[in-house]
Structures are given as C-alpha cells and as structure tokens.
Motif scaffolding. Structure first.
Motif, short mmCIF file in Angstrom:
data_model
loop_
_atom_site.label_atom_id
_atom_site.label_comp_id
_atom_site.label_asym_id
_atom_site.label_seq_id
_atom_site.Cartn_x
_atom_site.Cartn_y
_atom_site.Cartn_z
N TRP A 72 0.71 -1.19 0.05
CA TRP A 72 0.02 0.01 0.20
C TRP A 72 0.96 1.33 0.02
CZ3 TRP A 72 -4.06 2.53 -1.18
CH2 TRP A 72 -4.28 3.76 -0.38
N ASP A 73 1.97 1.24 0.74
CA ASP A 73 2.74 2.50 0.50
C ASP A 73 3.36 3.04 -0.49
OD1 ASP A 73 2.05 3.01 3.71
OD2 ASP A 73 3.75 1.79 4.07
N SER A 74 3.82 1.72 -1.10
CA SER A 74 4.39 2.31 -2.16
C SER A 74 3.44 2.52 -3.34
CB SER A 74 5.45 0.77 -2.81
OG SER A 74 5.50 0.84 -4.27
N TYR A 75 2.37 1.81 -3.30
CA TYR A 75 1.12 2.02 -4.40
C TYR A 75 0.55 3.25 -4.30
CZ TYR A 75 -3.17 1.70 -6.59
OH TYR A 75 -4.39 2.00 -7.39
N ARG A 76 0.07 3.90 -3.11
CA ARG A 76 -0.36 5.12 -2.88
C ARG A 76 0.48 6.25 -3.47
NH1 ARG A 76 1.23 8.02 2.23
NH2 ARG A 76 -0.92 8.96 2.17
N THR A 77 1.74 6.10 -3.51
CA THR A 77 2.45 7.16 -3.97
C THR A 77 2.63 7.09 -5.48
OG1 THR A 77 3.88 7.15 -1.98
CG2 THR A 77 5.07 8.07 -4.02
#
Length: 551
Positions: free
Chosen positions: A519-524
């Motif tokens: 999620w953290d990578s994706y949201r960026t």
C-alpha cells in the motif's frame, strides 16, 4: 453506429486526445544522469529548488508506473523524443505496425512531432519488435531505454500494447492532452521486464439499469486499457432493460430496452453497435464478455414476451432497483427455445472465449428449478462454442467442466465455492466489499450504494486475490474483475468518479506479483496518476488516503 432510443442520447463527453509539444535538444550525458538522480530522490514536499524539481518531474523513474512491473533495472541516460525520432517496426509485422501507428497517434498531438512509422532498419528511435524470450508469454514485454533508443519487445501483439501503456506512463502527464505541449519528452534509462500474474484482469459495466452509448462504452475501454485490463464484461440484460438486439426475439430490445431506472428512455445496441464495441476493444487488447442474466433478473424479457411467463401474462416494464422478484418459467419448453436463440445470436457476434449467464439472486426460482435451468443454459453455451461464466451461485448447481464462477461475496468462506474450486471450477474474484466500484467511498459520497460497506481506496487495494478464498489453491484463481453497477450512475462523469482511482488498484491486483502489492508504495505511484487523469479529462475521486500532487 446507431444507438436506438426513444429520443437521442445526451452528447457524449469525449476524452481529450493526446497533445503536442516542441522538441527538446538532447542533454549532455552528465546532466541527464543528474536528472535521474533528482527524479528518484525528490520527495512529495520537494527538497530541491523549483527549477530542479521541474526538471526532475520530466524524467519519471521506471518503477513509478501502475501496475507495478515484475522487474525494474534503472541504468544510464534517458532517451529524449525529438524531431528526429522515428518509430521502427523492424520485422514488418502487421501487428507491430498497428501498435506503432497507435503509439504515433498517441504521441503526435501532444509532442507536435512527425514521428514517422517505418520498417527500415536502424537502432535509434522507438523500436517495436515481436519475438524475444518465451518467458514473456502472450502478454509480457520488455522495455529497454537508453540515450539512443527505446525498444519494446514482446512475443505477441498484446505484449507490445501493454509495453506502450508503460511507455505512456513514463512520459509527462501532458502527453495525454489533445493539443501541443511544451515537453520535454524524456524516458528514464534502464530496463523493465514485465508479465502478468493473472490471465483474467477485468472490469464490468452495467448498461442495463442505465443505458450508456457506444461512445461512452468506448471511453471506458480506453481508460481501462491504460492499466492493462484485458477483459470487459458487459451486463446486457436485467429487470430494468434489455440492451442487445436479438433478431429472433426483436421485442427484447425494442420494448424491453425502452426504459431504465427512474423511467428514462433506455436504449439498446444494434448488432452493428455491438460488433463495433467488440472491434474497438480488440484493438486495445480487451476481450468482451457479454452477460445475459438468467433465470432471474429477467423482467425486461418477461415484459417483452408473455409466453415466457408461467401464467402467460406479461408484467409491466420495471424502473425500480429491487432484485430477486423475476424468473423465467423453468418448466416451459419455450424458455429453452428462448435461451438457445439468445445464446446463439450473442455467441455468433462475440469472438471471445466467454459467455456469462448470470445466475445470481434467483430468489423466485426454487433450488430444484434453478439446478435444472442452469444445466440446460450451460449446455446451450457449450453448444455454441463458448466457455460458461456465471456468478458464484452457479456453484450451488452443477458447474460444467471448464466453467468459471465469478465470486461477489464479502467473506471468501462459502463452502460451495470452495468445493467447486477444488473440483476444477475456476474463479474470478469480485468481492463486493473490495472491488465493487459502485460502493460509496464514504458516507458522504454522492453516488453509489453501501450495502457491502464503504470502500475507500486502501480497502479496495489492500488484499491478495491469491489468498482470498479460504482453503482454495491459488491455481484456481483465474483473475479479478471490478464490477460497476449503475443504479445511481447515468453519465461518463459518474462512471469515472466511481471507477477512479479504484480501478487502477484492481488492475495492479490482477497484473502485479503478490510481493509487489504494498500500500505505501502503491499510494505514491497512484498519486502520480492524478495529473494524467486530469489531462485525460477523467473526473476522479481525490481520496484523502492518497498524497495527490498539486496540479
């Protein structure tokens, strides 16, 4: 194309075509390298000067695309698209030439460059090549970028198309605009090697509760194809409207298609309209899956032909949103004449592998009648050379060998589904509390429903399809599909607001490997898509969970 309706549909809002910009001189090697470093290291708050930040944004790191690629190896200087850039098709393949023309059509308006397509030899420019490693499969690609060229290699045309979508995301968002833009147009150096996790990566649009024109459907196809979605499920019949012309039962469309939720004019697709949708989707490597929902969700058909009712009396047309009250008459033999005719005509227009027969919410059909009906409906699909797809209630009957069940529950624990999967029935996952795109984001969302809960962007993305159905081997999962039901939706703006940004996450769930789902990578990476959607004229939901950049 002719879309028949009781009065002409409202003008369809077109997507903006890609736009153009002037060429930029090739930068010295050292400066290009510095730009790559700046691009990779810049933060959302911006630690570099304004000029440095502007330059950094012009080179998008290879790993900033959606869906996340399998392998990314940054290396060397970026490639600058300029006045001397040509698009090369070295093997003279007709399929590669078609992909090259699509790429040129995308880039010319925004760059203002000629970008001629040629089969002449050469190692510079943008090269599209069919061939390469078998490991790429039918949809994979490799993208190699250097100071001299960008080369996309794939074994099949689908792979070339997907590689082009990645190249598109590696260029500034203004490449999507319909008029000339300033550029520069640089592609970061290095190599992407990419293949999909699941073979089936789908989206669904309900055109029955509200009718959408051919132009609106095409617009949605363009949007899903950008994110490597390869299957488009059209929900063509329901209680509120029948949307496809059937020659042997003409009143299905002319009468059964004459209304929609709320009593609007409805409409239907002629056979030529439907073939145009199929053709348009195929050009974008998207396969159409038509759905004729039965034995329930059939009021539009029952209203059109009295003889399909057990009592011989046609009910009135229906414009509400309740479900489960209608059923074809299972004991009548004419019901199966109807099923055979409809399946035959739809299958004949559909080159794809699948035909969806619905089967959900048949509350007015006894279990015994449901099983008997689905036996004969599945036989009709097989008779005309298609693979049957049904909603997961099909597993409560007797799924035929090779059948696909589409799961729309919310827990992943239904024993009938688990047993069917273990027995060989493949599953397409559409859990309603995860990827039903008509679910409200929050209680304040002006559109959509909430019976499966509120589905914010993280809720939609943060799960693993391969582990979702308990006690089922991951090999049983054919893929994922994001349905968009239209009880409350009637315009392209409505479609886009509910689909984006969640559709991009579904695409990543279907394409990217499980280890990449973070999620953290994706949201960026998702945040970086916002300016692209704005350039395309997509009206999207600006979720507070995503750090959208200022535009």
């Amino acid at each position: 194309m002719t879309v028949r309706s009781l009065h002409p549909p409202a003008p369809d809002r077109k997507a903006e075509a890609p736009s153009k910009g002037p060429l930029v001189r090739r930068l010295p090697r050292l400066l290009c390298s510095l730009l790559l470093v700046a691009s990779a290291g810049a933060t959302a708050t911006g630690s570099a000067s304004a000029a440095d930040s502007e330059d950094a944004r012009s080179v998008i790191p290879l790993d900033h695309v959606v869906p996340a690629p399998v392998s990314v190896r940054p290396a060397g200087d970026p490639y600058a698209i300029g006045s001397r850039t040509v698009i090369r098709v070295p093997d003279r393949s007709r399929e590669a030439r078609k992909a090259a023309e699509q790429l040129a059509g995308l880039l010319r308006p925004s760059t203002g460059l000629a970008l001629p397509v040629t089969s002449r030899g050469g190692q510079d420019g943008i090269v599209l090549r069919l061939g390469g490693d078998r490991e790429l499969g039918s949809e994979g690609y490799r993208l190699d970028s250097s100071r001299r060229s960008v080369t996309i290699t794939a074994r099949k045309a689908a792979g070339l198309f997907h590689g082009i979508q990645t190249l598109r995301q590696l260029l500034p968002a203004s490449v999507e605009k319909g008029e000339r833009q300033p550029g520069p147009w640089r592609v970061a150096g290095g190599t992407i090697t990419d293949t999909p996790r699941f073979a089936y990566r789908g989206a669904m649009l309900d055109v029955s509760r509200h009718f959408f024109t051919v132009g609106q459907v095409k617009r949605y196809i363009d949007q899903m194809a950008l994110y490597k979605i390869n299957t488009f499920h059209l929900h063509l019949s329901d209680d509120q409207g029948w949307r496809i012309a059937i020659d042997s039962w003409p009143r299905l469309a002319t009468y059964g298609g004459s209304t929609q939720v709320g009593g609007g004019p409805g409409g239907f697709y002629t056979k030529d309209d439907y073939r145009e949708i199929v053709r348009y989707a195929a050009d974008r490597q998207v396969e159409i899956v038509p759905e004729i929902d039965m034995p329930g969700h059939t009021n539009a058909a029952l209203a059109s032909y009295a003889e399909l009712n057990c009592n011989g009396v046609a009910p009135p047309l229906y414009t509400g949103t309740e479900v489960g009250f209608s059923s074809l008459c299972v004991p009548k033999e004419i019901t199966y004449d109807f099923v055979d005719d409809v399946v035959r005509e739809v299958a004949a227009m559909t080159p794809g592998r699948y035909l969806h027969i619905g089967g959900d919410e048949a509350h007015s059909t006894s279990h015994e009648d449901y099983v008997a009906f689905m036996d004969r409906a599945q036989a009709a699909v097989a008779k005309y050379g298609k693979t049957v797809v049904g909603w997961h209630q099909l597993t409560g009957a007797k799924p035929v060998k090779g059948a696909v069940a589409q799961y729309w529950g919310t827990t992943g624990t239904e024993q009938e589904v688990v047993d069917a999967a273990k027995a060989g029935t493949r599953l397409v996952l559409s859990p309603a509390n995860r990827i039903y795109l008509d679910m409200k984001y929050t209680k304040d969302t002006p559109l959509g429903l909430s019976w499966a809960g509120y589905v914010e962007v993280r809720q939609s993305y943060d799960w693993d399809p391969g582990a979702y159905i308990k006690d089922t081997p991951s090999s049983a999962i054919l893929g994922v599909e994001a349905p968009l039901w239209s009880e409350t939706l009637s315009t392209s703006d409505h479609i886009e607001f509910m689909a984006f940004p969640r559709l991009a996450g579904v695409a990543e769930l279907g394409w990217s490997q499980a280890a990449a789902l973070d999620w953290d990578s994706y949201r960026t990476r998702l945040a970086a898509q916002g300016p692209r959607w704005s350039a395309l004229g997509i009206d999207f939901y600006r979720s507070p969970q995503v750090p959208w950049p200022a535009e």
